[in-house]
Scaffold this motif. Structure first.
Motif, mmCIF file in Angstrom:
data_model
loop_
_atom_site.group_PDB
_atom_site.id
_atom_site.type_symbol
_atom_site.label_atom_id
_atom_site.label_comp_id
_atom_site.label_asym_id
_atom_site.label_seq_id
_atom_site.Cartn_x
_atom_site.Cartn_y
_atom_site.Cartn_z
ATOM 1 N N SER A 68 0.958 -1.292 0.158
ATOM 2 C CA SER A 68 0.179 -0.089 -0.051
ATOM 3 C C SER A 68 1.037 1.215 0.004
ATOM 4 O O SER A 68 0.498 2.133 -0.849
ATOM 5 C CB SER A 68 -1.043 0.060 1.243
ATOM 6 O OG SER A 68 -1.894 1.061 1.130
ATOM 7 N N PRO A 69 1.956 1.396 0.854
ATOM 8 C CA PRO A 69 2.747 2.740 0.828
ATOM 9 C C PRO A 69 3.546 2.919 -0.503
ATOM 10 O O PRO A 69 3.721 3.720 -1.032
ATOM 11 C CB PRO A 69 3.810 2.403 1.915
ATOM 12 C CG PRO A 69 3.131 1.494 2.709
ATOM 13 C CD PRO A 69 2.213 0.629 2.101
ATOM 14 N N ALA A 70 4.133 1.656 -1.234
ATOM 15 C CA ALA A 70 4.623 1.735 -2.387
ATOM 16 C C ALA A 70 3.598 2.271 -3.425
ATOM 17 O O ALA A 70 3.941 3.168 -4.455
ATOM 18 C CB ALA A 70 4.891 0.366 -2.858
ATOM 19 N N VAL A 71 2.293 1.931 -3.478
ATOM 20 C CA VAL A 71 1.275 2.269 -4.446
ATOM 21 C C VAL A 71 0.914 3.772 -4.216
ATOM 22 O O VAL A 71 0.878 4.572 -5.183
ATOM 23 C CB VAL A 71 0.059 1.359 -4.254
ATOM 24 C CG1 VAL A 71 -0.889 1.879 -5.160
ATOM 25 C CG2 VAL A 71 0.324 -0.134 -4.717
ATOM 26 N N VAL A 72 0.988 4.187 -2.879
ATOM 27 C CA VAL A 72 0.626 5.504 -2.672
ATOM 28 C C VAL A 72 1.750 6.357 -3.190
ATOM 29 O O VAL A 72 1.737 7.487 -3.751
ATOM 30 C CB VAL A 72 0.378 5.967 -1.188
ATOM 31 C CG1 VAL A 72 0.498 7.329 -0.681
ATOM 32 C CG2 VAL A 72 -0.859 5.105 -0.742
#
Length: 699
Positions: free
Chosen positions: A590-594
């Protein structure tokens, strides 16, 4: 260890084997111990002390400082506690001692091993007892002594004791049968196993970046790579240099332990390989397979590789199995599953063949149970391994022989067929009587049966306890009938005919992977236990409990305990996998996608500022897709957390296993689909861990 070391000198150099015993033990002690090993006779009281002293002296010469009772608890792996040979003296020094009592018995804490309710947590005392039929060996600076493991009150807490009991049961009833054929010189029949071992090798640095591999043994996320195994170039292909070096190093280690590692090659999937040893007594083969798996991983570490033994470490390519080749041999050197030149006339062979087929037919559920695990559920029936339906492959010649027995009509005598390749310079050779069927779960392959359903990381003891016991059970019934017969030949013919008629539905020579076979198997009444919870629900059926009780393998309480242990292992495995997925999805994916979405949005805003003449459709579309999938990811995370919490509402272990299978796994699959879709559109530098193409196609 130098690669060019003389193999004949190296082989078994770290094993306290018969050759070492013959040199180091007094003749009468050696003869007594040999009788115990070869004829299953009780160990004489004076033997242990002499053996212990000789074993200690030999171990010290090889650099050992400690000894351990090496046992196989119901975790499926081995256990050990090391004690030094040292004993203090009055002058502040030490002497190296090892007594017969220390050889025979150890006392590990039994409270922290799985017992399935046989032992309360506070009931800690357990015993290990020397198994003199399996050789002691040196590993590092420790003398390893193979042992059984039981509780203070006598309950069996390991996998070796029931295996030895099952071998004893098979021996008892096989010898009864052979005496009826006039084989009075046969004193012992032993089941023998050759366990082929599949495994993956990947870069250790890649492994260290994949928490799912570290915590669960398999990749819980991973999009389909552009290339998998569809080119079919890896199977039996050229072995990469560093893999060949690993294999050579592994062979050296195994040979020094007396393990006859014979064959090595690339398997079907990229980065997948196989090792096959020579057949051995089932007890020794089981010990050896545990060491093979251990050294595969140890040696990989030395080569900056990681060895993966999970049944399905990667989606989209084949998983790994363990092919369990089973046969039976006499002390006179006869293989009881050797058909001979004319199997139709070989009544002894046909009896043992029918006994195995009937055993598989009667107890197919139990065979399925022995290979049931959360990992193997991803592999069985996936066009890479046999389905959950247990059937027997015989090939045309033996199928015709059984048809002849059933109908009473003769078949033509088998003749050797010569392979003609149309090139004068190429040698001619005899064709085997039957082809191989790689899709069959239980296939006859010349002079043995190959049970192909085992997962690559499991102990082979469970399947072989069952195979030995079910074959012994049928042989017992046969012997009971034939021993009472007035005319042996007539009774034998009738027995074989009845067996073929009753069990022919389990014989199938076609494609076990096909949908048509699933439908046909249902018409034949063959069980199809697709998942581990379905299979385990049959574990303590009356039929199975009575089988193992009848042959003194397990008590009903010990059967109940194993049922509970298998359920608990399944539930814990799914729980660990689900929690690992949640951890990775929330903290890494999730952090990578954000972060990546922000970069795309910033680019979109910058291009918009340049005026209407600039095309922003690519960035706008990508942001839209990222936003949609990001939302789906959060929903899937929340759904999995909610579903996982529901496990606590189940009122039994079986209910928990069923819930994990029917609810938790689908929620995990939904989360994976979303995450894998994101992997395919997020820029590579932002994705938090190595992808399949990074892992499987290293140089």
């Amino acid at each position: 260890m130098p690669i060019n070391e003389n193999v004949s000198d190296l082989f078994g150099s770290k094993v306290f084997n018969s050759g070492v015993m013959r040199k180091r033990l007094p003749k009468h002690i050696y003869a007594s111990l040999l009788k115990t090993m070869k004829e299953d006779l009780p160990l004489e009281e004076n033997v242990a002390e002499v053996v212990a002293n000789a074993m200690k002296d030999w171990a010290l010469e090889l650099g050992a400082t400690h000894y351990t009772h090496w046992f196989q608890p119901m975790t499926g792996i081995t256990a050990e506690k090391h004690d030094a040979f040292i004993n203090p003296t009055e002058d502040g020094k030490v002497i190296m001692e090892f007594s017969g009592k220390e050889l025979i018995k150890g006392e590990p804490d039994a409270s922290s091993f799985p017992s399935g309710g046989l032992r309360a947590t506070f009931e800690a005392r357990g015993y290990t007892a020397w198994d003199p039929t399996s050789y002691a060996f040196i590993k590092g600076t420790t003398l390893y002594i193979p042992t059984i493991f039981c509780s203070y009150s006598g309950e069996v807490l390991d996998k070796k004791t029931p295996l030895l009991r099952s071998m004893q049961a098979l021996n008892t009833h096989a010898v009864r049968i052979l005496k009826l054929f006039g084989k009075d010189d046969v004193k012992k029949v032993t089941s023998t196993i050759g366990a082929e071992q599949e495994y993956f090798l990947i870069e250790r640095e890649m492994y260290k970046q994949r928490k799912d591999l570290i915590l669960s043994g398999r990749t819980l996320f991973g999009a389909k790579p552009p290339k998998g195994q569809e080119m079919e170039t890896h199977y039996f292909g050229k072995i990469r240099g560093r893999v060949a070096a690993y294999m050579a190093d592994l062979d050296q280690e195994l040979w020094s332990l007396g393990i006859a590692s014979k064959t090595r090659h690339n398997e079907v999937a990229p980065a997948q390989h196989e090792l096959a040893p020579i057949f051995a007594n089932t007890n020794i083969a089981t010990d050896n397979n545990q060491l093979i798996m251990e050294f595969m991983q140890r040696v990989a570490y030395r080569h900056d590789l990681a060895c993966l033994l999970h049944e399905k470490p990667f989606d989209f390519v084949n998983g790994s199995g363990k092919h369990n080749n089973f046969s039976m041999s006499t002390n006179t050197g006869e293989n009881l599953l050797e058909p001979g030149k004319n199997p139709v006339e070989n009544k002894q062979f046909l009896l043992f063949l029918c006994a195995v087929i009937e055993a598989v037919y009667k107890y197919s559920e139990m065979l399925r149970i022995t290979v049931a695990s959360a990992g193997n559920d991803h592999r069985l029936g996936a066009n890479e391994a046999p389905p959950a339906i247990v059937s027997v492959f015989l090939g045309e010649q033996l199928t015709a022989a059984l048809k002849s027995i059933e109908t009473g009509k003769p078949v033509s005598e088998a003749k050797d067929l010569v392979m003609e390749l149309g090139v004068n310079s190429l040698p001619k050779f005899i064709i085997d009587a039957t082809d191989r069927n790689r899709t069959s779960p239980f296939a006859f392959t010349g002079n043995k049966f190959e049970f192909r359903m085992l997962g690559s990381n499991q102990s082979i003891s469970g399947p072989n306890i069952t195979i030995n016991t079910i074959v012994a059970d049928v042989l017992k019934d046969y012997a009971d009938i034939l021993e009472k017969a007035d005319n042996f030949d007539t009774a034998l013919d009738t027995l074989l005919q009845n067996s073929v008629k009753a069990c022919k539905n389990v014989v199938f020579n076609g494609n076990n992977y096909s949908d048509e076979w699933v439908e046909e198997a249902a018409r034949r009444g063959l069980p199809n236990l697709k998942t581990t919870p379905e299979a385990l629900a049959e574990f303590t059926s009356e039929k199975n409990v009575k089988l193992f009780e009848r042959h003194n393998i397990f008590t009903p309480a010990e059967m109940d305990s194993r049922y509970e242990i298998h359920l608990e292992e399944y539930i814990k495995t799914i729980n660990i996998e689900a929690l690992t997925m949640l951890n990775l999805a929330k903290r890494e994916i999730s952090p990578a996608v954000v972060t990546y979405t922000k970069e795309v949005v910033d680019t979109l805003i910058a291009k918009k500022a340049c005026g209407d003449a600039i095309d922003i459709s690519a960035e706008a579309t990508l942001v839209e897709r990222l936003s949609k999938l990001s939302g789906d990811l959060i929903k899937a995370i929340d759904a999995l957390e909610t579903t996982l919490a529901g496990v606590k509402d189940c009122d039994s272990a079986q209910a928990e296993a069923n819930y994990s299978c029917e609810k938790v796994i689908p929620a995990m699959e939904t989360l994976r689909v979303v995450a894998d879709a994101l992997e395919e559109i997020v820029a590579e530098k932002y994705w938090p861990f190595p992808t399949y193409e990074d892992i499987l196609f290293y140089v």
